[in-house]
Write a protein that holds these residues in place. Structure first.
Motif, PDB file in Angstrom:
ATOM      1  N   LEU A 121      39.035  33.761  42.198  1.00 10.86           N
ATOM      2  CA  LEU A 121      38.751  34.772  41.161  1.00 10.86           C
ATOM      3  C   LEU A 121      39.719  34.500  40.188  1.00 10.86           C
ATOM      4  O   LEU A 121      40.918  34.165  40.176  1.00 10.86           O
ATOM      5  CB  LEU A 121      39.215  36.190  41.582  1.00 10.86           C
ATOM      6  N   MET A 122      39.157  34.556  38.742  1.00 13.73           N
ATOM      7  CA  MET A 122      40.022  34.325  37.640  1.00 13.73           C
ATOM      8  C   MET A 122      39.925  35.529  36.772  1.00 13.73           C
ATOM      9  O   MET A 122      38.807  36.022  36.585  1.00 13.73           O
ATOM     10  CB  MET A 122      39.376  33.273  36.818  1.00 13.73           C
ATOM     11  N   VAL A 123      41.047  36.195  36.603  1.00 10.36           N
ATOM     12  CA  VAL A 123      41.257  37.537  35.559  1.00 10.36           C
ATOM     13  C   VAL A 123      41.482  36.889  33.988  1.00 10.36           C
ATOM     14  O   VAL A 123      42.303  35.949  33.791  1.00 10.36           O
ATOM     15  CB  VAL A 123      42.670  38.186  36.343  1.00 10.36           C
ATOM     16  N   ARG A 124      40.624  37.692  33.337  1.00  6.22           N
ATOM     17  CA  ARG A 124      40.328  37.251  32.043  1.00  6.22           C
ATOM     18  C   ARG A 124      41.206  38.291  31.373  1.00  6.22           C
ATOM     19  O   ARG A 124      42.007  37.920  30.219  1.00  6.22           O
ATOM     20  CB  ARG A 124      39.007  37.256  31.565  1.00  6.22           C
ATOM     21  N   GLN A 125      41.119  39.718  31.417  1.00  2.00           N
ATOM     22  CA  GLN A 125      41.860  40.634  30.506  1.00  2.00           C
ATOM     23  C   GLN A 125      42.268  41.881  31.579  1.00  2.00           C
ATOM     24  O   GLN A 125      41.191  42.060  32.289  1.00  2.00           O
ATOM     25  CB  GLN A 125      40.855  40.872  29.643  1.00  2.00           C
ATOM     26  N   LEU A 126      43.175  42.648  30.822  1.00  6.68           N
ATOM     27  CA  LEU A 126      43.527  43.702  31.748  1.00  6.68           C
ATOM     28  C   LEU A 126      43.733  44.837  30.266  1.00  6.68           C
ATOM     29  O   LEU A 126      44.081  44.505  29.555  1.00  6.68           O
ATOM     30  CB  LEU A 126      44.838  43.759  32.303  1.00  6.68           C
ATOM     31  N   THR A 127      42.834  46.126  30.650  1.00  5.95           N
ATOM     32  CA  THR A 127      42.815  47.048  29.771  1.00  5.95           C
ATOM     33  C   THR A 127      42.654  48.270  30.345  1.00  5.95           C
ATOM     34  O   THR A 127      42.795  48.533  31.628  1.00  5.95           O
ATOM     35  CB  THR A 127      41.467  46.936  28.922  1.00  5.95           C
ATOM     36  N   THR A 128      43.029  49.375  29.427  1.00 11.45           N
ATOM     37  CA  THR A 128      43.301  50.778  30.173  1.00 11.45           C
ATOM     38  C   THR A 128      42.000  51.537  29.290  1.00 11.45           C
ATOM     39  O   THR A 128      41.915  51.656  28.148  1.00 11.45           O
ATOM     40  CB  THR A 128      44.660  51.397  29.799  1.00 11.45           C
ATOM     41  N   VAL A 129      41.226  52.235  30.210  1.00 11.43           N
ATOM     42  CA  VAL A 129      40.108  53.109  29.527  1.00 11.43           C
ATOM     43  C   VAL A 129      39.866  54.372  30.477  1.00 11.43           C
ATOM     44  O   VAL A 129      39.766  54.200  31.725  1.00 11.43           O
ATOM     45  CB  VAL A 129      38.567  52.173  29.862  1.00 11.43           C
ATOM     46  N   ASP A 130      40.282  55.334  29.624  1.00  7.90           N
ATOM     47  CA  ASP A 130      40.147  56.725  30.316  1.00  7.90           C
ATOM     48  C   ASP A 130      41.127  57.001  31.610  1.00  7.90           C
ATOM     49  O   ASP A 130      40.721  57.577  32.552  1.00  7.90           O
ATOM     50  CB  ASP A 130      38.646  57.198  30.571  1.00  7.90           C
ATOM     51  N   GLY A 131      42.319  56.486  31.265  1.00  8.32           N
ATOM     52  CA  GLY A 131      43.398  56.572  32.462  1.00  8.32           C
ATOM     53  C   GLY A 131      43.101  55.666  33.675  1.00  8.32           C
ATOM     54  O   GLY A 131      43.886  55.606  34.641  1.00  8.32           O
TER      55      GLY A 131
END
Length: 363
Positions: free
Chosen positions: A16-26
Motif C-alpha cells: 500500500l502506498m499513501v499519496r495524500q492525507l486530507t480532512t473532510v467533514d471532520g
C-alpha cells in the motif's frame, strides 16, 4: 516493518502506498493505491499477468484521534488468462484492509460485531455514532451470525425449553453445563427434532433435562446410555409440588390440629408508639362522648322547647366544651318561667342565643 512515517502507522503493509492525507467533514481521508505484485485468481489460483482496468474503492477504517478514517484506495483489476476458468477478471485485495464486496475493513466489522452482541440494533447505532464507527441498525444486525455448532455434543448436556411467543411457540436450547455456553437452538421442542440432534451429535454422557416428557422420550431413543438428571430448580419445584399435594390431601387434619392446639392470642408488645396510639384513641372517645352529651342536654338554663327547635352547629370545636353557639335564620321568642327569651341572629356565620329582658306585654 520499520515505522518511518504516520502513514506506516495508520496503514501498515508493504502493498500500500499513501499519496495524500486530507480532512473532510471532520473525517480523516487517506488517498492510497495498491502497489503489490499481481494477485492470483480466486477461482483457479493462477497468477495474473495483465491489467484490465483501475478504479477507486472507499473503505472505512477504525477512527483515529476521535476522527473517522476513510481510505480512498485505487486498485487494479486483472485478467485471468486461463481458458478453462469461468472467471475472466478479478480485483486485487490488500491484506488486512480489503475483502471482496466489502466497504469496511475486517477490524471495523469486528468492532461492529462486538457492539451488536452487547447492545443490539438501535442502542448499538447510537454508540457507533459517538465512536465514529460506520454502524447503522441493519448493518449491526447483519453482523450477528450463528456460531458454528460442534460436531460432538458436550459431555454434560443441558436441555431446556424457552418461548419464542409465550403460550404459542416454544423452542429448545442446548447448553454445555461445564462451560455455561449455549451449543445450539432448535426451533421446536418436539421429540423427533431433539432425537435427531442427539443422533447427529453423539458423546453426551450426562443430560440435565427439563421435566417435559418429550425430552425424556428423545433421550431414551437417541442416547439410551446417557444418565438423566434434573437441575436444582426442577428438584425444588418437584418438592414444592409434592408438599402442596400432601397439605391439600390432609387439610382437614391440619385444621383440626390447629384449632385444638392453638392457645390464646398473644398480646402485642408494649412500645412507645403503641402507647401513644392508645392514649389518642382514649382522648378521641372522651371528646366524642362529651360532644354528644352537650348536644343532647344543651347549655345550662336553656328550656327544653328551645333545645328542640335550635340545632347545635358542628362546624366549630367549641361545641365540645359547651359553648353557646347555634344556627338560626330569624328571631323567635318563647315563654319561660323568668319571661320571654328572644333568639337574635348574629352578624357572623354562626348564631348565638342571648337571654333578653322580659318583654312588656300590653294587656
Amino acid at each position: 516493518m520499520r515505522v518511518e512515517m504516520l502513514e506506516d502507522l495508520l496503514l501498515p503493509g508493504p502493498n500500500l502506498m499513501v499519496r495524500q492525507l486530507t480532512t473532510v467533514d471532520g473525517n480523516l481521508v487517506v488517498d492510497a493505491a495498491g502497489c503489490g505484485p499481481p494477485g492470483s485468481c480466486p477461482r483457479c489460483t493462477h497468477p495474473a499477468t495483465r491489467v484490465h482496468s483501475r478504479y477507486r474503492r472507499q473503505i472505512s477504517e477504525l477512527p483515529v484521534g476521535g476522527r473517522g478514517l476513510i481510505v480512498r484506495l485505487h486498485v487494479r483489476r486483472f485478467i485471468c488468462d486461463q481458458i478453462q476458468c469461468p472467471r475472466r477478471t478479478f480485483v486485487e485485495q490488500v491484506a488486512g484492509l480489503t475483502e471482496s464486496r466489502r466497504r469496511s475493513s475486517p477490524a471495523v466489522r469486528s468492532a461492529m460485531r462486538a457492539v451488536a452482541m452487547e447492545l443490539g440494533g438501535r442502542p448499538g447505532q447510537r454508540l457507533c455514532a459517538k465512536l465514529r464507527l460506520p454502524g447503522r441498525r441493519t448493518a449491526l444486525m447483519s453482523r450477528l451470525v450463528a456460531p458454528p455448532v460442534p460436531a460432538q455434543a458436550p459431555r454434560i448436556l443441558g436441555i431446556d425449553e424457552f418461548a419464542f411467543r409465550k403460550g404459542r411457540t416454544y423452542g429448545t436450547v442446548l447448553v454445555d453445563v461445564e462451560t455455561s455456553r449455549p451449543v445450539d437452538v432448535l426451533p421446536h421442542h418436539e421429540t423427533c427434532s431433539i432425537a435427531a440432534w442427539l443422533q447427529e451429535h453423539t458423546g453426551a454422557e450426562i443430560v440435565c433435562r427439563d421435566r417435559l416428557m418429550a425430552f425424556t422420550k428423545a433421550i431414551r431413543q437417541a442416547a439410551p446410555g446417557a444418565l438423566e438428571v434434573a437441575d436444582r430448580r426442577q428438584l425444588l419445584q418437584n418438592l414444592s409440588t409434592a408438599v402442596e399435594k400432601t397439605c391439600r390431601r390432609h387439610r382437614a387434619c391440619l385444621r383440626r390440629y390447629a384449632t385444638t392446639e392453638a392457645g390464646p392470642p398473644s398480646a402485642a408488645p408494649a412500645t412507645p408508639l403503641l402507647d401513644r396510639v392508645r392514649q389518642r384513641h382514649r382522648d378521641v372517645n372522651e371528646l366524642t362522648a362529651t360532644r354528644h352529651a352537650t348536644h343532647e342536654a344543651g347549655p345550662p338554663g336553656m328550656p327544653p322547647c328551645v333545645i328542640g327547635t335550635v340545632g347545635l352547629t358542628t362546624s366549630s370545636p367549641r361545641h365540645a366544651t359547651g359553648a353557646q353557639v347555634y344556627s338560626t335564620r330569624s328571631p323567635t321568642t318563647c315563654s319561660t318561667a323568668s319571661g320571654p327569651v328572644v333568639r337574635v341572629p348574629c352578624s357572623s356565620t354562626a348564631s348565638c342565643l342571648r337571654s333578653a329582658t322580659p318583654v312588656a306585654t300590653t294587656p
